[in-house]
Scaffold this motif. Structure first.
Motif, PDB file in Angstrom:
ATOM      1  N   UNK A   1       0.832  -1.213   0.000  1.00 19.92           N
ATOM      2  CA  UNK A   1       0.000   0.000   0.000  1.00 19.92           C
ATOM      3  C   UNK A   1       0.870   1.269   0.000  1.00 19.92           C
ATOM      4  N   UNK A   2       0.286   2.344  -0.530  1.00 20.15           N
ATOM      5  CA  UNK A   2       0.986   3.619  -0.626  1.00 20.15           C
ATOM      6  C   UNK A   2       1.500   4.049   0.751  1.00 20.15           C
ATOM      7  N   UNK A   3       2.762   4.380   0.831  1.00 22.92           N
ATOM      8  CA  UNK A   3       3.355   4.840   2.087  1.00 22.92           C
ATOM      9  C   UNK A   3       4.067   3.748   2.859  1.00 22.92           C
ATOM     10  N   UNK A   4       3.568   2.535   2.794  1.00 26.64           N
ATOM     11  CA  UNK A   4       4.231   1.443   3.515  1.00 26.64           C
ATOM     12  C   UNK A   4       5.372   0.845   2.722  1.00 26.64           C
ATOM     13  N   UNK A   5       5.500   1.252   1.462  1.00 23.34           N
ATOM     14  CA  UNK A   5       6.560   0.700   0.628  1.00 23.34           C
ATOM     15  C   UNK A   5       7.868   1.473   0.709  1.00 23.34           C
ATOM     16  N   UNK A   6       7.877   2.624   1.351  1.00 28.00           N
ATOM     17  CA  UNK A   6       9.056   3.495   1.334  1.00 28.00           C
ATOM     18  C   UNK A   6      10.251   2.865   2.057  1.00 28.00           C
ATOM     19  N   UNK A   7      10.059   2.368   3.252  1.00 27.13           N
ATOM     20  CA  UNK A   7      11.180   1.833   4.028  1.00 27.13           C
ATOM     21  C   UNK A   7      11.771   0.576   3.403  1.00 27.13           C
ATOM     22  N   UNK A   8      10.957  -0.417   3.007  1.00 28.57           N
ATOM     23  CA  UNK A   8      11.554  -1.581   2.341  1.00 28.57           C
ATOM     24  C   UNK A   8      12.290  -1.204   1.059  1.00 28.57           C
ATOM     25  N   UNK A   9      11.737  -0.263   0.285  1.00 28.08           N
ATOM     26  CA  UNK A   9      12.404   0.143  -0.945  1.00 28.08           C
ATOM     27  C   UNK A   9      13.716   0.864  -0.658  1.00 28.08           C
ATOM     28  N   UNK A  10      13.749   1.647   0.402  1.00 24.76           N
ATOM     29  CA  UNK A  10      14.977   2.334   0.785  1.00 24.76           C
ATOM     30  C   UNK A  10      16.062   1.328   1.161  1.00 24.76           C
ATOM     31  N   UNK A  11      15.699   0.349   1.987  1.00 26.10           N
ATOM     32  CA  UNK A  11      16.677  -0.668   2.388  1.00 26.10           C
ATOM     33  C   UNK A  11      17.123  -1.518   1.208  1.00 26.10           C
ATOM     34  N   UNK A  12      16.191  -1.899   0.377  1.00 26.79           N
ATOM     35  CA  UNK A  12      16.552  -2.706  -0.791  1.00 26.79           C
ATOM     36  C   UNK A  12      17.405  -1.913  -1.779  1.00 26.79           C
TER      37      UNK A  12
END
Length: 146
Positions: A28-39
């Motif tokens: 969902x929008x907004x919850x993807x930011x942290x995993x994408x940053x780490x990846x």
């Protein structure tokens, strides 16, 4: 046996991270930011490792069988301890399993002072209890003992 595997490890980490990044697109929008940053950071670092392994001269080292088996033992023991922790959590509870896991790993790593066990394990368990159970109200698995 010849060992030269940094470029393979880098490529595998990049491929796996790209796959996980694509999965994160479905979050969902907004919850993807942290995993994408780490990846993204993982892809960058693995890419640096990959490029660096291709730039350096092709040096290989001879690894004897005895050294390979000795180097395999600590990670294997740690993995088995983690596996035992996961299996025991639903049976005897999170906190009892956590104490047993921590004490076992500390003993394996060479910690022998009893006061270190009480301070480290007690501090971590109290921190987990007050933060996650009291403040955040996160339920932890209860088992036969606690």
């Amino acid at each position: 046996m010849k060992v030269q595997s940094d470029w393979v490890i880098g490529a595998v980490i990049i491929a796996f991270s790209v796959w996980l990044y694509r999965i994160a697109d479905d979050f969902p929008q907004g919850t993807d930011a942290f995993p994408k940053l780490l990846l993204g950071a993982l892809i960058l670092l693995a890419g640096m490792m990959f490029v660096q392994s291709l730039k350096r001269p092709r040096q290989t080292e001879n690894v004897s069988e005895g050294k390979t088996q000795a180097a395999f033992l600590p990670p294997a023991v740690t993995f088995l301890a983690c596996l035992a922790f996961v299996v025991l959590v639903p049976v005897i509870g999170f906190f009892v399993s956590g104490v047993l896991f921590s004490a076992g790993v500390m003993f394996y790593l060479g910690v022998r002072r009893l006061s270190t066990y009480f301070i480290a394990i007690g501090g971590v368990m109290l921190f987990i209890y007050f933060l996650f159970i009291m403040e955040l109200r996160v339920p932890v698995p209860h088992g036969l003992l606690f």
